[in-house]
Every structure is written in structure tokens, then in C-alpha cells.
Design a protein around this motif. Structure first.
Motif, PDB file in Angstrom:
ATOM      1  N   PRO A  69     -68.003 -77.664  13.443  1.00  0.00           N
ATOM      2  CA  PRO A  69     -69.421 -77.361  14.084  1.00  0.00           C
ATOM      3  C   PRO A  69     -69.398 -76.520  15.299  1.00  0.00           C
ATOM      4  O   PRO A  69     -70.471 -75.717  15.563  1.00  0.00           O
ATOM      5  CB  PRO A  69     -69.772 -78.621  14.375  1.00  0.00           C
ATOM      6  N   ASP A  70     -68.303 -76.445  16.314  1.00  0.00           N
ATOM      7  CA  ASP A  70     -68.393 -75.762  17.371  1.00  0.00           C
ATOM      8  C   ASP A  70     -68.240 -74.229  16.887  1.00  0.00           C
ATOM      9  O   ASP A  70     -68.786 -73.383  17.563  1.00  0.00           O
ATOM     10  CB  ASP A  70     -67.377 -76.066  18.554  1.00  0.00           C
ATOM     11  N   VAL A  71     -67.564 -74.075  15.896  1.00  0.00           N
ATOM     12  CA  VAL A  71     -66.904 -72.600  15.333  1.00  0.00           C
ATOM     13  C   VAL A  71     -68.582 -71.991  14.851  1.00  0.00           C
ATOM     14  O   VAL A  71     -68.766 -70.983  15.015  1.00  0.00           O
ATOM     15  CB  VAL A  71     -66.125 -72.669  14.450  1.00  0.00           C
ATOM     16  N   LEU A  72     -69.295 -73.017  14.158  1.00  0.00           N
ATOM     17  CA  LEU A  72     -70.605 -72.463  13.498  1.00  0.00           C
ATOM     18  C   LEU A  72     -71.485 -72.138  14.410  1.00  0.00           C
ATOM     19  O   LEU A  72     -72.116 -71.133  14.371  1.00  0.00           O
ATOM     20  CB  LEU A  72     -70.972 -73.312  12.570  1.00  0.00           C
ATOM     21  N   ALA A  73     -71.456 -72.729  15.700  1.00  0.00           N
ATOM     22  CA  ALA A  73     -72.413 -72.515  16.696  1.00  0.00           C
ATOM     23  C   ALA A  73     -72.068 -71.158  17.363  1.00  0.00           C
ATOM     24  O   ALA A  73     -72.660 -70.267  17.754  1.00  0.00           O
ATOM     25  CB  ALA A  73     -72.589 -73.559  17.709  1.00  0.00           C
ATOM     26  N   SER A  74     -70.753 -71.103  17.715  1.00  0.00           N
ATOM     27  CA  SER A  74     -70.091 -70.050  18.755  1.00  0.00           C
ATOM     28  C   SER A  74     -69.929 -68.745  18.114  1.00  0.00           C
ATOM     29  O   SER A  74     -70.270 -67.587  18.343  1.00  0.00           O
ATOM     30  CB  SER A  74     -68.549 -70.428  19.322  1.00  0.00           C
ATOM     31  N   ALA A  75     -69.457 -68.791  16.587  1.00  0.00           N
ATOM     32  CA  ALA A  75     -69.381 -67.523  15.948  1.00  0.00           C
ATOM     33  C   ALA A  75     -70.407 -67.199  14.922  1.00  0.00           C
ATOM     34  O   ALA A  75     -70.477 -66.125  14.861  1.00  0.00           O
ATOM     35  CB  ALA A  75     -68.053 -67.579  15.059  1.00  0.00           C
ATOM     36  N   PHE A  76     -71.300 -67.924  14.728  1.00  0.00           N
ATOM     37  CA  PHE A  76     -72.214 -67.640  13.708  1.00  0.00           C
ATOM     38  C   PHE A  76     -73.765 -68.146  14.248  1.00  0.00           C
ATOM     39  O   PHE A  76     -74.491 -67.786  13.632  1.00  0.00           O
ATOM     40  CB  PHE A  76     -72.005 -68.348  12.386  1.00  0.00           C
ATOM     41  N   GLY A  77     -73.733 -68.645  15.349  1.00  0.00           N
ATOM     42  CA  GLY A  77     -75.238 -68.950  15.791  1.00  0.00           C
ATOM     43  C   GLY A  77     -76.097 -70.129  15.092  1.00  0.00           C
ATOM     44  O   GLY A  77     -77.057 -69.974  14.929  1.00  0.00           O
ATOM     45  N   ILE A  78     -75.132 -71.065  14.337  1.00  0.00           N
ATOM     46  CA  ILE A  78     -75.778 -72.134  13.505  1.00  0.00           C
ATOM     47  C   ILE A  78     -75.745 -73.273  14.391  1.00  0.00           C
ATOM     48  O   ILE A  78     -74.846 -73.567  14.793  1.00  0.00           O
ATOM     49  CB  ILE A  78     -75.145 -72.201  12.292  1.00  0.00           C
ATOM     50  N   THR A  79     -76.924 -73.947  14.333  1.00  0.00           N
ATOM     51  CA  THR A  79     -77.155 -75.139  15.092  1.00  0.00           C
ATOM     52  C   THR A  79     -77.264 -76.435  14.038  1.00  0.00           C
ATOM     53  O   THR A  79     -78.086 -76.148  13.049  1.00  0.00           O
ATOM     54  CB  THR A  79     -78.355 -75.275  16.040  1.00  0.00           C
ATOM     55  N   LEU A  80     -76.391 -77.205  14.096  1.00  0.00           N
ATOM     56  CA  LEU A  80     -76.224 -78.422  13.362  1.00  0.00           C
ATOM     57  C   LEU A  80     -76.721 -79.595  14.004  1.00  0.00           C
ATOM     58  O   LEU A  80     -76.183 -79.770  15.220  1.00  0.00           O
ATOM     59  CB  LEU A  80     -75.040 -78.712  12.574  1.00  0.00           C
ATOM     60  N   SER A  81     -77.584 -80.636  13.253  1.00  0.00           N
ATOM     61  CA  SER A  81     -77.880 -81.835  14.085  1.00  0.00           C
ATOM     62  C   SER A  81     -76.459 -82.611  14.007  1.00  0.00           C
ATOM     63  O   SER A  81     -75.684 -82.329  13.149  1.00  0.00           O
ATOM     64  CB  SER A  81     -78.851 -82.357  13.145  1.00  0.00           C
ATOM     65  N   ALA A  82     -76.616 -83.625  14.788  1.00  0.00           N
ATOM     66  CA  ALA A  82     -75.425 -84.437  14.687  1.00  0.00           C
ATOM     67  C   ALA A  82     -75.030 -85.040  13.518  1.00  0.00           C
ATOM     68  O   ALA A  82     -73.780 -85.059  13.140  1.00  0.00           O
ATOM     69  CB  ALA A  82     -75.592 -85.575  15.849  1.00  0.00           C
ATOM     70  N   PRO A  83     -76.139 -85.646  12.628  1.00  0.00           N
ATOM     71  CA  PRO A  83     -75.615 -86.038  11.473  1.00  0.00           C
ATOM     72  C   PRO A  83     -75.103 -84.928  10.279  1.00  0.00           C
ATOM     73  O   PRO A  83     -73.845 -85.412   9.863  1.00  0.00           O
ATOM     74  CB  PRO A  83     -76.924 -86.456  10.638  1.00  0.00           C
ATOM     75  N   ASP A  84     -75.605 -83.857  10.351  1.00  0.00           N
ATOM     76  CA  ASP A  84     -74.956 -82.862   9.561  1.00  0.00           C
ATOM     77  C   ASP A  84     -73.652 -82.400  10.241  1.00  0.00           C
ATOM     78  O   ASP A  84     -72.764 -82.085   9.321  1.00  0.00           O
ATOM     79  CB  ASP A  84     -75.966 -81.532   9.604  1.00  0.00           C
ATOM     80  N   ALA A  85     -73.510 -82.418  11.549  1.00  0.00           N
ATOM     81  CA  ALA A  85     -72.064 -81.895  11.972  1.00  0.00           C
ATOM     82  C   ALA A  85     -70.829 -82.823  11.387  1.00  0.00           C
ATOM     83  O   ALA A  85     -70.055 -82.765  10.874  1.00  0.00           O
ATOM     84  CB  ALA A  85     -72.001 -82.004  13.537  1.00  0.00           C
ATOM     85  N   ALA A  86     -71.409 -84.113  11.691  1.00  0.00           N
ATOM     86  CA  ALA A  86     -70.351 -85.346  11.129  1.00  0.00           C
ATOM     87  C   ALA A  86     -70.254 -85.498   9.769  1.00  0.00           C
ATOM     88  O   ALA A  86     -69.138 -85.316   9.212  1.00  0.00           O
ATOM     89  CB  ALA A  86     -71.001 -86.718  11.514  1.00  0.00           C
TER      90      ALA A  86
END
Length: 284
Positions: free
Chosen positions: A252-269
Motif C-alpha cells: 500500500p505504501d508503494v502504491l501511494a508513493s510511486a503511483f499516487g494511489i490512495t487505498l482505504s484501510a480495508p482495501d490496503a489490508a
């Protein structure tokens, strides 16, 4: 028959929210310069991703769902989601938009089904290919639909070739070792209802390349990033490449930092669990 462009639902799009999402500021008239700016900003802002598919969720293509997911929730999407949202914006701005379908090649000459959605826009009597949904090797700007044209976009070079035997077009990409075909397409017009059928296959069929592994990609002028499965690859125009494996819990952190994708907590888990399960499945 519906009026040209009305099938894309532009009148239902929250245009201001979409333009804010992609960071577009400028002239909104339906000109080539506006099209170039829109294409470039969309490609940079909204990453290609199949998170919902690997989590076994449906991928609705109605405009309201697309706006909620890609615009308001700061998620990405794959070709049908991206290009349908983009088509609605173009329609709303007054562009003449047509849908097309392509057979993905990625350097392979085998005959594959039509599974990729792309768009054609006519401006002052000339057709332009515009496609914000192909992911890591995708166009950064529109390309005139002309046989033999080559175009440098950022650090990358594309070309179009008309294939005389099949009367189809091939979009080509120059790699470190030469030209490779990305996809082949005809000029038969496609509609959202066609993409709904294609989408069902891509999001559910066991042989779909997007069902069994995570695919996240982002094309930028000086960097192309891709997370395929657990492998993160960064490629620059000089073809230097950085590759590293991403532990499931870091996804989830890589998706946010490298791709600008924000996941909800349930989706991240849920995604971390999917990545862990796939890692266990690879164990001998």
C-alpha cells in the motif's frame, strides 16, 4: 441513433472535479492543444491498476462509479475505466470522440482477442489516437492517425504503421533493442456497451492477465514505473532499470508513493493479504 458523443455521458460528469484531479488548468476549448494537455495530465495523474480485479470485486463501468473511484477516491483503473472517464470529459468539452478496440501484442504476433479500449478524436478534419489506459508503455500525448508517423513524447518514441494485408493499424514503441508493437487496432467504432462485454472477460476469466497478479503502472516523460506481482521496476529513457521485490506489507505504501494511489484501510489490508497468499503460492 444517439447524437454523436452522447453515449459517453459527458453531461453527467463533474468536469471541475475531474480537471482538478488531473491538475489541468488552461483553455477548455476543444482544440488540439487542449487535447494534448488533457492527455498528458490524465496519464501522469491517474495510474493504471487492477486492485479490485485481484480482490475478486466487480469493475462497474457506469460514469458515476468511475467518478467516485478515480476522481474522488484517488484510485486508478485499467483501460475501460480510464478511457471511459476520459471520453466523458472530452465529450463534455465538445470534442468529437469515437471508441476503438485493439488486440494487444506487446511484441508478440499471435492473434489475440480485442480486449483493449482506446479512443479517436477528430479535430479540424484530422483523426488523432488518444489513449490514457494502456499503462506503462502507453502514449503520453495524442498521436495523429497517419501511416509512418513517429513522435518523441518525453523520453520515449512511438510510431504508427498501417498494415496493408490486414488494413489495421499498429501502435509501435521504440525499446533499447528496436521497435515493438504494443497493439493493433481497426477503425470500427466501439461503444460503452462493447467495453462492458470486454471488461467482463478481462476482470473474471481465469486466463485474463489481470486476474491472478497485481498490475500497477504509471508512464511519465522521464520514468516508467511498474509493479507486476511483487516486482517493482523503474525504467528511464536511457533504458537503465532498477528492480526490487516489494514485501506484501509494503504494497500500500508503494502504491501511494510511486503511483499516487490512495487505498482505504480495508482495501490496503485485503491487498496485503492477497500479496501474502500469492507469495505462499510461489513457495516450493
Amino acid at each position: 441513433m444517439p447524437e454523436p458523443g452522447s453515449v459517453w455521458g459527458g453531461s453527467r460528469l463533474d468536469l471541475d472535479a475531474y480537471l482538478a484531479r488531473i491538475g489541468f488548468q488552461g483553455d477548455r476549448r476543444p482544440t488540439l492543444e487542449t487535447l494534448r494537455h488533457l492527455h498528458a495530465r490524465h496519464s501522469a495523474a491517474i495510474a493504471f491498476e487492477n486492485v479490485d480485479v485481484v480482490l475478486g470485486r466487480p469493475v462497474p463501468l457506469d460514469l458515476e462509479t468511475l467518478q467516485t473511484k478515480l476522481v474522488h477516491r484517488h484510485r486508478g483503473g485499467y483501460c475501460y475505466e480510464q478511457n471511459l472517464l476520459y471520453a466523458a470529459a472530452l465529450d463534455r468539452l465538445g470534442f468529437q470522440v469515437s471508441g476503438l478496440g485493439a488486440r494487444v501484442r506487446m511484441g508478440d504476433d499471435r492473434l489475440r482477442p480485442v480486449t483493449h479500449a482506446l479512443l479517436k478524436v477528430e479535430i479540424d478534419g484530422e483523426d488523432f489516437l488518444t489513449d490514457v489506459g494502456f499503462g506503462g508503455s502507453g502514449l503520453l500525448e495524442p498521436l495523429p492517425l497517419r501511416d509512418g508517423i513517429e513522435a518523441r513524447q518525453g523520453g520515449w518514441t512511438f510510431a504508427l504503421a498501417r498494415e496493408k494485408d490486414t488494413r489495421t493499424w499498429a501502435l509501435r514503441f521504440r525499446t533499447a533493442t528496436g521497435w515493438t508493437d504494443l497493439y493493433a487496432f481497426g477503425t470500427e467504432q466501439r461503444y460503452p456497451v462493447d467495453y462492458t462485454v470486454f471488461n467482463h472477460y478481462i476482470s473474471t476469466h481465469p486466463r485474463s492477465p489481470f486476474v491472478r497478479r497485481l498490475v500497477v503502472q504509471r508512464p511519465l516523460p522521464g520514468l516508467r514505473a511498474a509493479l507486476i506481482g511483487r516486482q517493482l521496476t523503474r525504467t528511464r529513457p536511457d533504458w537503465t532499470t532498477e528492480v526490487r521485490d516489494i514485501p506484501p506489507q509494503e504494497t500500500p505504501d508503494v502504491l501511494a508513493s510511486a503511483f499516487g494511489i490512495t487505498l482505504s484501510a480495508p482495501d490496503a489490508a485485503a491487498l496485503v493479504a492477497f500479496q501474502r497468499d500469492s507469495l505462499a503460492g510461489d513457495a516450493p
